[in-house]
Scaffold this active site. Structure first.
Site, PDB file in Angstrom:
ATOM      1  N   SER A 426       0.845  -1.190   0.000  1.00 15.49           N
ATOM      2  CA  SER A 426       0.000   0.000   0.000  1.00 15.49           C
ATOM      3  C   SER A 426       0.883   1.243   0.000  1.00 15.49           C
ATOM      4  CB  SER A 426      -0.880   0.001   1.257  1.00 15.49           C
ATOM      5  OG  SER A 426      -1.453   1.266   1.488  1.00 15.49           O
ATOM      6  N   TYR A 439      -2.438  -0.528  10.518  1.00 14.45           N
ATOM      7  CA  TYR A 439      -2.482  -0.855   9.086  1.00 14.45           C
ATOM      8  C   TYR A 439      -1.158  -0.482   8.415  1.00 14.45           C
ATOM      9  CZ  TYR A 439      -4.016  -0.644   4.186  1.00 14.45           C
ATOM     10  OH  TYR A 439      -4.131  -0.812   2.819  1.00 14.45           O
TER      11      TYR A 439
END
Length: 549
Positions: A426, A439
């Site tokens: 990501s 995350y």
């Protein structure tokens, strides 16, 4: 079966009492047609002809009569076989079926790896009743050495299969398994090359792939290998049919094959060569197998679609069984059932991961490409991040990627033919977002996991790379949940403006789609990136905070 017996003409006369004629083997063509015509002219009462090593021809004044004659003659042949066949057509069984899953997987990956050095091959596995009867029989090697009888089989199966030692013998010599397989393949390859040289003529097509298509293993079954799954499956079905023919012939008389010269003339027939030359060129991922985690989501399914369109066999895995099954059916309708396999899998469960990899190997023969894509998103201010939320991020995003990549990495080593591992990280792996510490940290761990694999995997030609998407909103399961609300709140914008916000944040002012990520993944999976490992591609429209340098 009757057409391949060494006394076929006498058997046909006995079974059909003069109602069916007989012609010895001849290659298909106009001259054979003339001989059939001549036989019918001289024998007005016959209702069919058996051509040695070809089979049965029937006719009638109407379609119904022709069909009825066919059924009648086939039934009579079956009745004769049933009443006359010996108990053990192939000799008494000297082996019994044996099962040792871990070793069997190693055996499959080792064979496939050695067969795929020049052209990647796909496996089809058969353990049917007729196969086990044949491979476990006393006369396996003797009958297998006669060769398939029907000319239709030669291009599919080659004239001869390769027979390996029994599974027990291979297990006993597990440390030498690669050497044993290599020696058998070399022996087969050299014998096939000599067969070609003995029989070729001035106009013969060039030598084709000299490795076996059919591999028989006592106590285990039959493996067939081809450039794609459907060809491997059909080759297996052809050889199962050949075994049934052999069983009928051996059970009553003696099975005979075509002479080597005639077999060669069929296998290297100019007409067949012309068919092969008209085949479309191979696609980039032909002969390759990919496993995709999170395959029911936007990025996973877009990647699967891209891979399948490029000739790849794809194993779909996801924890969402309903969505997974729906995607599987969608892809089967578009690409066919042979190339798609699915298995429900929780990436955090070592047991389920091992089961999925085992299922993939037994279905296709190995795994060449891993796309570690499974994930979820969460948001919480650091002071509000619970240990439960932290652990969930680490389990799914970090541990899950570790488990699946380690399992497949081990199989790639056994296969000894390289491989490509692609982690879907990501933008947050390079540039953390406020309110998403768990995350961001979990995603950043994938960068070093990939680099570690790249460092150690280089010795085995195993490449490892990372794709960093950002704000893939359309078609995303993640953005359909709380994450979208949380990101809207964190950026102080309306939930309806989330996509425009991320679009305008990028330098190129574009929305990022699942298909865009799939193209980047495809690059790392293909030969176009064969000299790239330990690398990162950002697909984010240009997010300046995530520049890698």
């Amino acid at each position: 079966a009757l057409a391949t017996m060494n006394n076929g003409r006498e058997v046909i006369n006995k079974v059909y009492q003069g109602k069916v004629g007989w012609l010895n083997w001849q290659r298909p063509g106009f001259d054979l047609g003339l001989k059939m015509e001549n036989l019918i002219e001289k024998n007005k009462d016959i209702i069919g002809i058996v051509l040695g090593h070809h089979g049965l021809f029937t006719w009638g004044d109407t379609s119904k009569e022709c069909y009825s004659n066919s059924i009648q003659l086939i039934k009579r042949a079956q009745t004769y076989l049933n009443s006359s066949i010996k108990k053990y057509s192939f000799g008494k069984p000297i082996y019994k079926k044996k099962t040792q899953p871990n070793f069997e997987e190693k055996l499959i990956t080792t064979i496939r790896g050695l067969l795929s050095k020049e052209n990647s091959k796909i496996l089809h596995l058969d353990k049917s009743e007729i196969t086990l009867e044949f491979v476990n029989s006393q006369n396996l090697k003797k009958v297998a050495a006669v060769g398939t009888s029907c000319p239709d089989h030669f291009l599919r199966t080659k004239r001869l299969p390769m027979v390996l030692p029994s599974l027990s013998e291979l297990i006993k010599n597990e440390t030498k398994i690669t050497k044993i397989i290599e020696e058998n393949l070399t022996k087969y390859k050299n014998a096939y090359a000599k067969y070609y040289m003995r029989n070729k003529s001035k106009g013969s097509p060039n030598l084709r792939d000299p490795y076996p298509v059919i591999i028989l293993i006592p106590e285990y079954g039959m493996m067939s290998f081809a450039k794609n799954k459907s060809t491997a499956r059909v080759s297996s079905e052809f050889f199962c049919n050949a075994m049934n023919v052999m069983k009928g012939a051996e059970g009553i008389s003696k099975y005979t094959g075509l002479t080597e010269k005639e077999a060669f003339r069929i296998e290297y027939w100019e007409l067949e060569e012309a068919k092969l030359k008209r085949m479309p060129p191979e696609k980039e991922l032909a002969g390759k197998v990919a496993l995709i985690t999170g395959a029911a989501g936007g990025i996973g399914s877009a990647t699967a679609s891209k891979f399948l369109s490029e000739g790849c066999c794809v194993v779909l895995t996801d924890i969402d069984t309903l969505a997974l099954e729906a995607k599987k059916e969608e892809f089967i309708k578009k690409f066919g059932k042979d190339v798609v396999h699915s298995i429900a899998m929780n990436v955090t469960s070592e047991k389920e991961v091992k089961k999925a990899v085992s299922s993939s190997i037994n279905t296709f023969g190995g795994i060449d490409i891993l796309v570690a894509n499974a994930g979820f998103s969460s948001a919480a201010l650091f002071e509000n991040t619970s240990s439960k939320l932290w652990d969930k991020n680490m389990d799914i995003l970090s541990k899950g990627s570790f488990l699946i990549s380690r399992e497949i990495y081990q199989k790639m080593i056994e296969q000894n033919n390289g491989g490509s591992i692609i982690f879907i990280a990501s933008k947050n792996s390079l540039n953390a977002s406020k309110g998403a510490s768990a995350y961001s940290v979990a995603k950043s761990s994938l960068l070093h996991l990939s680099r570690s694999i790249a460092l150690e995997g280089a010795n085995y030609k195993i490449r490892s790379n990372v794709i960093n998407p950002d704000a893939v909103i359309q078609g995303s399961k993640i953005w359909q949940g709380e994450w979208k609300k949380q990101r809207a709140a964190s950026n102080k914008i309306s939930i309806n403006n989330v996509e425009d916000f991320y679009k305008n944040r990028s330098l190129l002012k574009v929305s990022i789609l699942p298909q865009d990520i799939a193209e980047g993944i495809y690059f790392f999976a293909s030969s176009k990136s064969q000299k790239s490992t330990g690398n990162i591609i950002n697909i984010d429209g240009g997010n300046i905070t995530s520049f890698t340098r």
